[in-house]
Design a protein around this motif. Structure first.
Motif, PDB file in Angstrom:
ATOM      1  N   GLY A  33      32.239  30.963  32.249  1.00  0.00           N
ATOM      2  CA  GLY A  33      32.431  30.960  30.802  1.00  0.00           C
ATOM      3  C   GLY A  33      32.465  32.322  30.153  1.00  0.00           C
ATOM      4  N   LEU A  34      32.383  33.400  30.956  1.00  0.00           N
ATOM      5  CA  LEU A  34      32.388  34.757  30.388  1.00  0.00           C
ATOM      6  C   LEU A  34      33.792  35.188  30.000  1.00  0.00           C
ATOM      7  CD1 LEU A  34      29.933  36.107  33.026  1.00  0.00           C
ATOM      8  CD2 LEU A  34      29.554  36.394  30.577  1.00  0.00           C
ATOM      9  N   GLN A  35      33.869  36.085  29.037  1.00  0.00           N
ATOM     10  CA  GLN A  35      35.129  36.734  28.683  1.00  0.00           C
ATOM     11  C   GLN A  35      35.389  37.838  29.712  1.00  0.00           C
ATOM     12  OE1 GLN A  35      37.051  35.538  26.098  1.00  0.00           O
ATOM     13  NE2 GLN A  35      35.438  33.971  26.132  1.00  0.00           N
ATOM     14  N   VAL A  36      36.529  37.815  30.356  1.00  0.00           N
ATOM     15  CA  VAL A  36      36.784  38.718  31.475  1.00  0.00           C
ATOM     16  C   VAL A  36      38.073  39.497  31.253  1.00  0.00           C
ATOM     17  CG1 VAL A  36      37.115  38.930  33.973  1.00  0.00           C
ATOM     18  CG2 VAL A  36      35.608  37.141  33.063  1.00  0.00           C
ATOM     19  N   ASP A  37      37.964  40.824  31.361  1.00  0.00           N
ATOM     20  CA  ASP A  37      39.116  41.714  31.350  1.00  0.00           C
ATOM     21  C   ASP A  37      39.169  42.435  32.687  1.00  0.00           C
ATOM     22  OD1 ASP A  37      40.327  42.095  28.371  1.00  0.00           O
ATOM     23  OD2 ASP A  37      38.171  41.676  28.273  1.00  0.00           O
ATOM     24  N   LEU A  38      40.316  42.350  33.353  1.00  0.00           N
ATOM     25  CA  LEU A  38      40.493  43.014  34.641  1.00  0.00           C
ATOM     26  C   LEU A  38      41.434  44.203  34.468  1.00  0.00           C
ATOM     27  CD1 LEU A  38      40.827  41.521  38.116  1.00  0.00           C
ATOM     28  CD2 LEU A  38      42.586  43.110  37.374  1.00  0.00           C
ATOM     29  N   TYR A  39      41.019  45.363  34.978  1.00  0.00           N
ATOM     30  CA  TYR A  39      41.779  46.601  34.840  1.00  0.00           C
ATOM     31  C   TYR A  39      42.245  47.068  36.217  1.00  0.00           C
ATOM     32  CZ  TYR A  39      39.606  46.523  30.248  1.00  0.00           C
ATOM     33  OH  TYR A  39      39.194  46.147  28.987  1.00  0.00           O
ATOM     34  N   GLU A  40      43.557  47.290  36.349  1.00  0.00           N
ATOM     35  CA  GLU A  40      44.167  47.690  37.604  1.00  0.00           C
ATOM     36  C   GLU A  40      44.950  48.983  37.406  1.00  0.00           C
ATOM     37  OE1 GLU A  40      45.971  48.475  41.024  1.00  0.00           O
ATOM     38  OE2 GLU A  40      44.324  47.051  40.829  1.00  0.00           O
ATOM     39  N   ALA A  41      44.743  49.953  38.316  1.00  0.00           N
ATOM     40  CA  ALA A  41      45.385  51.258  38.172  1.00  0.00           C
ATOM     41  C   ALA A  41      46.892  51.194  38.379  1.00  0.00           C
ATOM     42  CB  ALA A  41      44.769  52.256  39.152  1.00  0.00           C
ATOM     43  N   LYS A  42      47.341  50.295  39.246  1.00  0.00           N
ATOM     44  CA  LYS A  42      48.764  50.200  39.546  1.00  0.00           C
ATOM     45  C   LYS A  42      49.456  49.227  38.589  1.00  0.00           C
ATOM     46  CE  LYS A  42      48.821  53.107  42.945  1.00  0.00           C
ATOM     47  NZ  LYS A  42      49.580  54.371  42.852  1.00  0.00           N
ATOM     48  N   GLY A  43      50.754  49.037  38.806  1.00  0.00           N
ATOM     49  CA  GLY A  43      51.524  48.194  37.905  1.00  0.00           C
ATOM     50  C   GLY A  43      51.348  46.711  38.127  1.00  0.00           C
ATOM     51  N   SER A  44      50.666  46.326  39.209  1.00  0.00           N
ATOM     52  CA  SER A  44      50.399  44.919  39.497  1.00  0.00           C
ATOM     53  C   SER A  44      49.196  44.846  40.412  1.00  0.00           C
ATOM     54  CB  SER A  44      51.612  44.252  40.150  1.00  0.00           C
ATOM     55  OG  SER A  44      51.962  44.919  41.354  1.00  0.00           O
ATOM     56  N   PRO A  45      48.454  43.743  40.377  1.00  0.00           N
ATOM     57  CA  PRO A  45      47.267  43.623  41.238  1.00  0.00           C
ATOM     58  C   PRO A  45      47.646  43.255  42.665  1.00  0.00           C
ATOM     59  CG  PRO A  45      47.523  41.646  39.926  1.00  0.00           C
ATOM     60  CD  PRO A  45      48.598  42.592  39.476  1.00  0.00           C
ATOM     61  N   GLY A  46      46.718  43.507  43.588  1.00  0.00           N
ATOM     62  CA  GLY A  46      46.830  43.006  44.947  1.00  0.00           C
ATOM     63  C   GLY A  46      47.856  43.686  45.830  1.00  0.00           C
ATOM     64  N   ARG A  47      48.170  44.941  45.578  1.00  0.00           N
ATOM     65  CA  ARG A  47      49.232  45.584  46.358  1.00  0.00           C
ATOM     66  C   ARG A  47      48.847  45.767  47.826  1.00  0.00           C
ATOM     67  NH1 ARG A  47      52.793  49.833  42.762  1.00  0.00           N
ATOM     68  NH2 ARG A  47      53.280  48.364  41.088  1.00  0.00           N
ATOM     69  N   LYS A  48      47.618  46.198  48.079  1.00  0.00           N
ATOM     70  CA  LYS A  48      47.192  46.361  49.466  1.00  0.00           C
ATOM     71  C   LYS A  48      47.098  45.005  50.164  1.00  0.00           C
ATOM     72  CE  LYS A  48      43.664  48.650  52.289  1.00  0.00           C
ATOM     73  NZ  LYS A  48      42.385  49.411  52.283  1.00  0.00           N
ATOM     74  N   PHE A  49      46.686  43.996  49.427  1.00  0.00           N
ATOM     75  CA  PHE A  49      46.618  42.634  49.943  1.00  0.00           C
ATOM     76  C   PHE A  49      47.998  42.195  50.438  1.00  0.00           C
ATOM     77  CE2 PHE A  49      46.635  37.990  49.142  1.00  0.00           C
ATOM     78  CZ  PHE A  49      45.489  37.607  49.815  1.00  0.00           C
ATOM     79  N   LEU A  50      49.029  42.507  49.666  1.00  0.00           N
ATOM     80  CA  LEU A  50      50.394  42.147  50.048  1.00  0.00           C
ATOM     81  C   LEU A  50      50.841  42.879  51.305  1.00  0.00           C
ATOM     82  CD1 LEU A  50      52.280  42.016  46.639  1.00  0.00           C
ATOM     83  CD2 LEU A  50      51.733  40.090  48.128  1.00  0.00           C
ATOM     84  N   ILE A  51      50.582  44.188  51.353  1.00  0.00           N
ATOM     85  CA  ILE A  51      51.002  44.973  52.513  1.00  0.00           C
ATOM     86  C   ILE A  51      50.247  44.531  53.758  1.00  0.00           C
ATOM     87  CG2 ILE A  51      51.071  47.279  53.514  1.00  0.00           C
ATOM     88  CD1 ILE A  51      53.186  46.811  51.402  1.00  0.00           C
ATOM     89  N   ALA A  52      48.947  44.288  53.608  1.00  0.00           N
ATOM     90  CA  ALA A  52      48.144  43.844  54.754  1.00  0.00           C
ATOM     91  C   ALA A  52      48.655  42.516  55.296  1.00  0.00           C
ATOM     92  CB  ALA A  52      46.680  43.722  54.343  1.00  0.00           C
ATOM     93  N   GLY A  53      49.268  41.710  54.446  1.00  0.00           N
ATOM     94  CA  GLY A  53      49.747  40.414  54.874  1.00  0.00           C
ATOM     95  C   GLY A  53      51.165  40.402  55.395  1.00  0.00           C
ATOM     96  N   LYS A  54      51.777  41.575  55.507  1.00  0.00           N
ATOM     97  CA  LYS A  54      53.181  41.621  55.927  1.00  0.00           C
ATOM     98  C   LYS A  54      53.389  41.044  57.325  1.00  0.00           C
ATOM     99  CE  LYS A  54      56.192  44.768  53.516  1.00  0.00           C
ATOM    100  NZ  LYS A  54      57.087  45.930  53.644  1.00  0.00           N
ATOM    101  N   GLY A  55      52.494  41.343  58.234  1.00  0.00           N
ATOM    102  CA  GLY A  55      52.637  40.824  59.589  1.00  0.00           C
ATOM    103  C   GLY A  55      51.965  39.476  59.790  1.00  0.00           C
ATOM    104  N   GLY A  56      51.529  38.868  58.693  1.00  0.00           N
ATOM    105  CA  GLY A  56      50.788  37.611  58.766  1.00  0.00           C
ATOM    106  C   GLY A  56      49.422  37.805  58.144  1.00  0.00           C
ATOM    107  N   LEU A  57      49.142  37.112  57.057  1.00  0.00           N
ATOM    108  CA  LEU A  57      47.902  37.318  56.311  1.00  0.00           C
ATOM    109  C   LEU A  57      46.720  36.728  57.061  1.00  0.00           C
ATOM    110  CD1 LEU A  57      46.408  38.261  53.789  1.00  0.00           C
ATOM    111  CD2 LEU A  57      46.923  36.034  52.764  1.00  0.00           C
ATOM    112  N   ASN A  58      45.884  37.596  57.613  1.00  0.00           N
ATOM    113  CA  ASN A  58      44.680  37.168  58.337  1.00  0.00           C
ATOM    114  C   ASN A  58      43.540  37.021  57.339  1.00  0.00           C
ATOM    115  OD1 ASN A  58      42.674  38.669  61.015  1.00  0.00           O
ATOM    116  ND2 ASN A  58      42.709  36.593  60.202  1.00  0.00           N
ATOM    117  N   LEU A  59      43.338  35.802  56.851  1.00  0.00           N
ATOM    118  CA  LEU A  59      42.366  35.557  55.783  1.00  0.00           C
ATOM    119  C   LEU A  59      40.924  35.689  56.252  1.00  0.00           C
ATOM    120  CD1 LEU A  59      43.458  32.511  53.594  1.00  0.00           C
ATOM    121  CD2 LEU A  59      42.917  34.813  52.812  1.00  0.00           C
ATOM    122  N   THR A  60      40.622  35.087  57.393  1.00  0.00           N
ATOM    123  CA  THR A  60      39.239  35.098  57.868  1.00  0.00           C
ATOM    124  C   THR A  60      39.252  34.826  59.363  1.00  0.00           C
ATOM    125  OG1 THR A  60      37.015  34.227  57.466  1.00  0.00           O
ATOM    126  CG2 THR A  60      38.850  32.648  57.313  1.00  0.00           C
TER     127      THR A  60
END
Length: 416
Positions: A33-60
């Motif tokens: 229920g909190l008011q949440v503001d997320l701040y990201e330095a790049k133009g979109s969130p999750g960029r490293k997440f996307l690159i790490a998943g290029k060869g297949g996203l290993n979640l866990t």
């Protein structure tokens, strides 16, 4: 007590960093229920997440606990406490809630059925926005001003933001072009917060190959080898896997798995050796018998291929160690085939590593991951002083620590 009655909706929380830890902290906080503001330095969130998943996203990973917990060094007990709140099973259930079904691969690693990161990230970000998380991109954190407000560099100039609590999830220092550049270290150290030096984890190592070998075999995989090394207690260890020859040295999944021990031996002793068994399916006696057979005019390289099953890069490694006249001493060749020494010079730069060791020392934080010297500021993800091998352990701990920090925020604000 409801969120309305305890006043949580009146509080604004800033989450700094749009990687998995920041996104999951924001999700957990918003669900409370909190008011949440997320701040990201790049133009979109999750960029490293996307690159790490290029060869297949290993979640866990499907390792059972407490074996799963043991993968985290030097903090298996503390990370295990985070995993008590959100573990690999919970992560798979969370992904299913986004419509992403997962499966366990032959190695025990867990992947989305389509192996892709982009659909999961798109669905996640869309859901967060629908839930009311406000996202601000191109906001690079600069620390705090004299009044304790958060400072951000933006396209329209510096902005100062007041928040009732803050979660810092800025990543480590690997792949800085994607946002995790480690610039936060100096900002926290200026506040007197103890930070263990950031070091490369899950990284390759420099090796002084001859120019001929490096140029000819860079990029060649070393398949089905067994690595032998000494851990920090000088105990012999071994692991089977694959690695890759590079122009600078050696890398790949087997090397990454051993990199923490190898890096720390280099730091402590100034030297480290990785020994490779190039033919783990043949013992020394068999190799000696096979390689002692007549060559019948063939080159020794061809003899190695025919009798010992060596490919081009493994054959070249024998000559790299023993020289061009290796064939004159078959017992020495057998010894090298079973225990080829690779002398490591140094880890590759942290910017090239898959992940980072070091970070905010856990003694600087309470159980809710709040900085003792800055009440109301919490830390999550790879900023913290832990490391793990690849295999899904990194992402899982990022989620688990994000949940831990978010619940720390909730508990702290409830007490205010």
């Amino acid at each position: 007590m409801s969120n309305r009655s305890n006043g949580l909706p009146d509080h604004r929380v800033a989450v700094v960093g749009g990687g998995p830890a920041g996104l999951f902290a924001a999700e957990t906080l918003r669900a409370a229920g909190l008011q949440v503001d997320l701040y990201e330095a790049k133009g979109s969130p999750g960029r490293k997440f996307l690159i790490a998943g290029k060869g297949g996203l290993n979640l866990t990973h499907s390792d059972p606990r407490p074996l799963f917990d043991s993968r985290y060094r030097p903090q298996p007990t503390t990370v295990g406490q985070w995993l008590d709140g959100f573990d690999a099973v919970a992560l798979r259930e969370w992904a299913a809630g986004l419509g992403v079904e997962t499966y366990v691969g032959s190695s025990g690693r867990v992947f989305p059925v389509d192996r892709k990161a982009a659909p999961l990230l798109r669905g996640w970000v869309r859901r967060l926005k629908e839930q009311g998380v406000r996202m601000h991109v191109n906001h690079r954190w600069l620390g705090w001003d004299a009044a304790g407000q958060l400072r951000f560099a933006t396209d329209t100039g510096e902005q100062h933001i007041q928040a009732d609590a803050t979660v810092l999830a800025l990543g480590g220092a690997s792949w800085p072009q994607l946002g995790s550049d480690g610039a936060w270290v100096a900002l926290l150290e200026q506040q007197g917060i103890a930070v263990a030096p950031l070091q490369a984890a899950n990284c390759g190592f420099d090796v002084d190959w001859t120019p001929w070998f490096a140029q000819r075999h860079a990029g060649a995989p070393l398949k089905a080898v067994v690595g032998h090394w000494l851990d920090l207690d000088d105990q012999p260890r071994q692991m089977q896997g694959e690695c890759v020859i590079s122009a600078y040295g050696i890398e790949g999944s087997l090397v990454y798995a051993l990199s923490a021990d190898l890096r720390e031996r280099l730091r402590r002793d100034g030297e480290a050796t990785l020994w490779l068994d190039l033919v783990p399916d043949r013992d020394a006696a068999r190799l000696l018998a096979e390689l002692s057979r007549p060559r019948k005019g063939r080159s020794f390289g061809e003899h190695l291929r025919r009798q010992a099953g060596l490919d081009a890069v493994k054959t070249a490694l024998v000559f790299e160690v023993l020289g061009k006249d290796a064939g004159q001493d078959v017992p020495a060749v057998v010894e090298v085939l079973k225990r080829l020494p690779v002398t490591l010079q140094r880890p590759r730069p942290v910017a090239e590593a898959i992940s980072t060791a070091g970070g905010v020392m856990l003694a600087s934080l309470d159980a809710g991951l709040m900085l003792r010297q800055r009440p109301g500021t919490f830390v999550a993800g790879e900023m913290l002083d832990w490391e793990a091998p690849t295999g899904g352990y990194l992402l899982t701990a990022c989620y688990a620590s994000a949940r831990q920090a978010a619940h720390g925020v909730i508990d702290w604000l409830t007490r205010q």
